[in-house]
Each structure stands twice: as C-alpha cells, then as structure tokens.
Design a protein around this motif. Structure first.
Motif, PDB file in Angstrom:
ATOM      1  N   GLU A 140      -7.045   7.030   7.115  1.00  0.00           N
ATOM      2  CA  GLU A 140      -6.770   8.028   6.074  1.00  0.00           C
ATOM      3  C   GLU A 140      -5.371   8.623   6.292  1.00  0.00           C
ATOM      4  O   GLU A 140      -5.124   9.311   7.299  1.00  0.00           O
ATOM      5  N   SER A 141      -4.492   8.348   5.333  1.00  0.00           N
ATOM      6  CA  SER A 141      -3.080   8.714   5.500  1.00  0.00           C
ATOM      7  C   SER A 141      -2.874  10.201   5.821  1.00  0.00           C
ATOM      8  O   SER A 141      -2.033  10.541   6.659  1.00  0.00           O
TER       9      SER A 141
ATOM     10  N   SER B 262       0.820  -1.224   0.000  1.00  0.00           N
ATOM     11  CA  SER B 262       0.000   0.000   0.000  1.00  0.00           C
ATOM     12  C   SER B 262       0.851   1.270   0.000  1.00  0.00           C
ATOM     13  O   SER B 262       1.629   1.517   0.932  1.00  0.00           O
ATOM     14  N   PRO B 263       0.675   2.113  -1.021  1.00  0.00           N
ATOM     15  CA  PRO B 263       1.420   3.380  -1.027  1.00  0.00           C
ATOM     16  C   PRO B 263       0.947   4.294   0.099  1.00  0.00           C
ATOM     17  O   PRO B 263       1.726   5.098   0.615  1.00  0.00           O
ATOM     18  N   TYR B 264      -0.314   4.155   0.501  1.00  0.00           N
ATOM     19  CA  TYR B 264      -0.853   4.987   1.585  1.00  0.00           C
ATOM     20  C   TYR B 264      -0.226   4.578   2.922  1.00  0.00           C
ATOM     21  O   TYR B 264       0.098   5.420   3.761  1.00  0.00           O
TER      22      TYR B 264
ATOM     23  N   PHE C 149      -2.646   3.841  -8.227  1.00  0.00           N
ATOM     24  CA  PHE C 149      -3.362   2.832  -7.437  1.00  0.00           C
ATOM     25  C   PHE C 149      -4.626   2.364  -8.174  1.00  0.00           C
ATOM     26  O   PHE C 149      -4.925   1.171  -8.239  1.00  0.00           O
TER      27      PHE C 149
ATOM     28  N   PRO D  63      -5.415  -6.248   3.938  1.00  0.00           N
ATOM     29  CA  PRO D  63      -6.685  -5.517   3.929  1.00  0.00           C
ATOM     30  C   PRO D  63      -7.670  -6.056   2.905  1.00  0.00           C
ATOM     31  O   PRO D  63      -8.854  -5.713   2.931  1.00  0.00           O
ATOM     32  N   TRP D  64      -7.203  -6.922   2.013  1.00  0.00           N
ATOM     33  CA  TRP D  64      -8.084  -7.458   0.961  1.00  0.00           C
ATOM     34  C   TRP D  64      -8.713  -8.787   1.381  1.00  0.00           C
ATOM     35  O   TRP D  64      -9.419  -9.411   0.602  1.00  0.00           O
TER      36      TRP D  64
ATOM     37  N   GLY E 250     -11.786  -1.482   7.167  1.00  0.00           N
ATOM     38  CA  GLY E 250     -10.941  -2.565   6.645  1.00  0.00           C
ATOM     39  C   GLY E 250      -9.820  -2.084   5.747  1.00  0.00           C
ATOM     40  O   GLY E 250      -9.330  -2.841   4.908  1.00  0.00           O
ATOM     41  N   ARG E 251      -9.431  -0.822   5.909  1.00  0.00           N
ATOM     42  CA  ARG E 251      -8.381  -0.301   5.030  1.00  0.00           C
ATOM     43  C   ARG E 251      -7.123   0.065   5.817  1.00  0.00           C
ATOM     44  O   ARG E 251      -7.184   0.410   6.999  1.00  0.00           O
ATOM     45  N   VAL E 252      -5.990  -0.027   5.133  1.00  0.00           N
ATOM     46  CA  VAL E 252      -4.725   0.445   5.687  1.00  0.00           C
ATOM     47  C   VAL E 252      -4.345   1.734   4.957  1.00  0.00           C
ATOM     48  O   VAL E 252      -4.736   1.906   3.799  1.00  0.00           O
ATOM     49  N   PRO E 253      -3.619   2.626   5.634  1.00  0.00           N
ATOM     50  CA  PRO E 253      -3.108   2.507   6.988  1.00  0.00           C
ATOM     51  C   PRO E 253      -4.171   2.836   8.032  1.00  0.00           C
ATOM     52  O   PRO E 253      -5.091   3.614   7.776  1.00  0.00           O
TER      53      PRO E 253
ATOM     54  N   GLN F 282      -0.257  12.849  -3.713  1.00  0.00           N
ATOM     55  CA  GLN F 282      -1.472  12.088  -3.420  1.00  0.00           C
ATOM     56  C   GLN F 282      -2.236  11.773  -4.710  1.00  0.00           C
ATOM     57  O   GLN F 282      -2.721  10.663  -4.908  1.00  0.00           O
TER      58      GLN F 282
HETATM   59  N1  LIG Z   1      -7.587   7.427   1.069  1.00  0.00           N
HETATM   60  C1  LIG Z   1      -7.004   6.350   1.844  1.00  0.00           C
HETATM   61  C2  LIG Z   1      -6.741   5.166   0.905  1.00  0.00           C
HETATM   62  C3  LIG Z   1      -6.425   3.889   1.676  1.00  0.00           C
HETATM   63  C4  LIG Z   1      -6.531   2.673   0.784  1.00  0.00           C
HETATM   64  O1  LIG Z   1      -7.115   2.708  -0.305  1.00  0.00           O
HETATM   65  N2  LIG Z   1      -5.954   1.552   1.241  1.00  0.00           N
HETATM   66  C5  LIG Z   1      -6.034   0.304   0.495  1.00  0.00           C
HETATM   67  C6  LIG Z   1      -4.661  -0.335   0.304  1.00  0.00           C
HETATM   68  S1  LIG Z   1      -3.644   0.628  -0.758  1.00  0.00           S
HETATM   69  C7  LIG Z   1      -6.861  -0.698   1.251  1.00  0.00           C
HETATM   70  O2  LIG Z   1      -6.644  -0.904   2.433  1.00  0.00           O
HETATM   71  N3  LIG Z   1      -7.826  -1.345   0.583  1.00  0.00           N
HETATM   72  C8  LIG Z   1      -8.612  -2.417   1.134  1.00  0.00           C
HETATM   73  C9  LIG Z   1     -10.060  -2.323   0.773  1.00  0.00           C
HETATM   74  O3  LIG Z   1     -10.474  -1.307   0.163  1.00  0.00           O
HETATM   75  O4  LIG Z   1     -10.797  -3.262   1.092  1.00  0.00           O
HETATM   76  C10 LIG Z   1      -5.733   6.838   2.540  1.00  0.00           C
HETATM   77  O5  LIG Z   1      -5.193   7.885   2.109  1.00  0.00           O
HETATM   78  O6  LIG Z   1      -5.296   6.234   3.522  1.00  0.00           O
END
Ligand SMILES: N[C@@H](CCC(=O)N[C@@H](CS)C(=O)NCC(=O)O)C(=O)O
Length: 113
Positions: free
Chosen positions: A64-65, A9-11, A105, A35-36, A49-52, A98
């Motif tokens: 949210e980064s 994840s770049p975030y 992404f 996270p997937w 369910g998202r990182v970070p 960003q």
């Molecule tokens: N806008 C968010 C984007 C975070 C994001 O899209 N993370 C992805 C990994 S790169 C993720 O965890 N995706 C899992 C999902 O959507 O289920 C940020 O800046 O942190």
C-alpha cells in the motif's frame, strides 16, 4: 531495501518518487516484476500480488503506497514529506492525488478487462 514495482503502476511511481525525494535510491534494489502474471518473487514478498511492495532492511514487507510513505517518512526523517505545520495541507493534496490516480486507474483497468 527492495522495491517491487512495474513500469506502469502509478502507485509504484509514488513509492519511487518518495525514495528519490528522500535520497534513498542507493539503499534500494528495484525488483521489476509483472503483478498481473502471478510473479513468483512478488507473491513470495507480498501474497496480495500487488505493487508497490517494499521489503525493509529488516526483511519486513510493506504494501500500500500510502503505508510505505508513512514508514519511509518515519524511518528516514531527514527530508520529511510531512513538514511540521503543513501536515493537513500536504495530506489534503495527497488525498486529491490519490483519488485522481484511482479514478484514472479504474478506467484503464476496466478497458483492459
Ligand atoms: N491501493 C494500492 C493499489 C496498488 C495496486 O492497485 N497495484 C496494481 C498495479 S497499479 C497491482 O499491482 N495490481 C495487480 C493485481 O491486482 O493483481 C496502493 O496504493 O498501493
């Protein structure tokens, strides 16, 4: 603190770089996750369910980064990421970065699915 992240994840990298630049790596436990794959620990910390996702020393989860960046710069101001007098220029570059990240992404995710 705990940082939920994965290797690609770049975030999540933004969050890690912030912690490194601010000299905070010794204060954070890296919580590697997928996270997937509906990772149970990640979902408990961040229902999106998202990182970070950063769990603060007080036990509050931030997502949210860029929001993590705001929090870390405020809570640990010794090495400021937004130095006085350079805010607009730094935010300009952060916005460009960003947008580039999101463009790249979206291509990767479109191919993945
Ligand atoms: N806008 C968010 C984007 C975070 C994001 O899209 N993370 C992805 C990994 S790169 C993720 O965890 N995706 C899992 C999902 O959507 O289920 C940020 O800046 O942190």
């Amino acid at each position: 603190m705990e940082l939920y992240l994965n290797a690609t994840s770049p975030y999540a990298r933004v969050a890690r770089i912030l912690l490194m630049e601010k000299g905070l790596m010794s204060k954070v436990t890296l919580m590697w996750c997928d996270p997937w794959a509906d990772d149970a620990e990640l979902l408990k910390a961040n229902p999106a369910g998202r990182v970070p996702a950063l769990v603060t020393a007080e036990g509050i989860t931030l997502s949210e980064s860029m929001l993590l960046a705001i929090y870390l710069d405020d809570a640990y101001p010794k090495t400021p990421m937004l130095p006085d007098g350079q805010r607009a220029q730094v935010l300009h570059l952060a916005g460009l970065g960003q947008n580039l990240m999101e463009a790249a992404f979206n291509i990767v995710i479109a191919r993945k699915h």
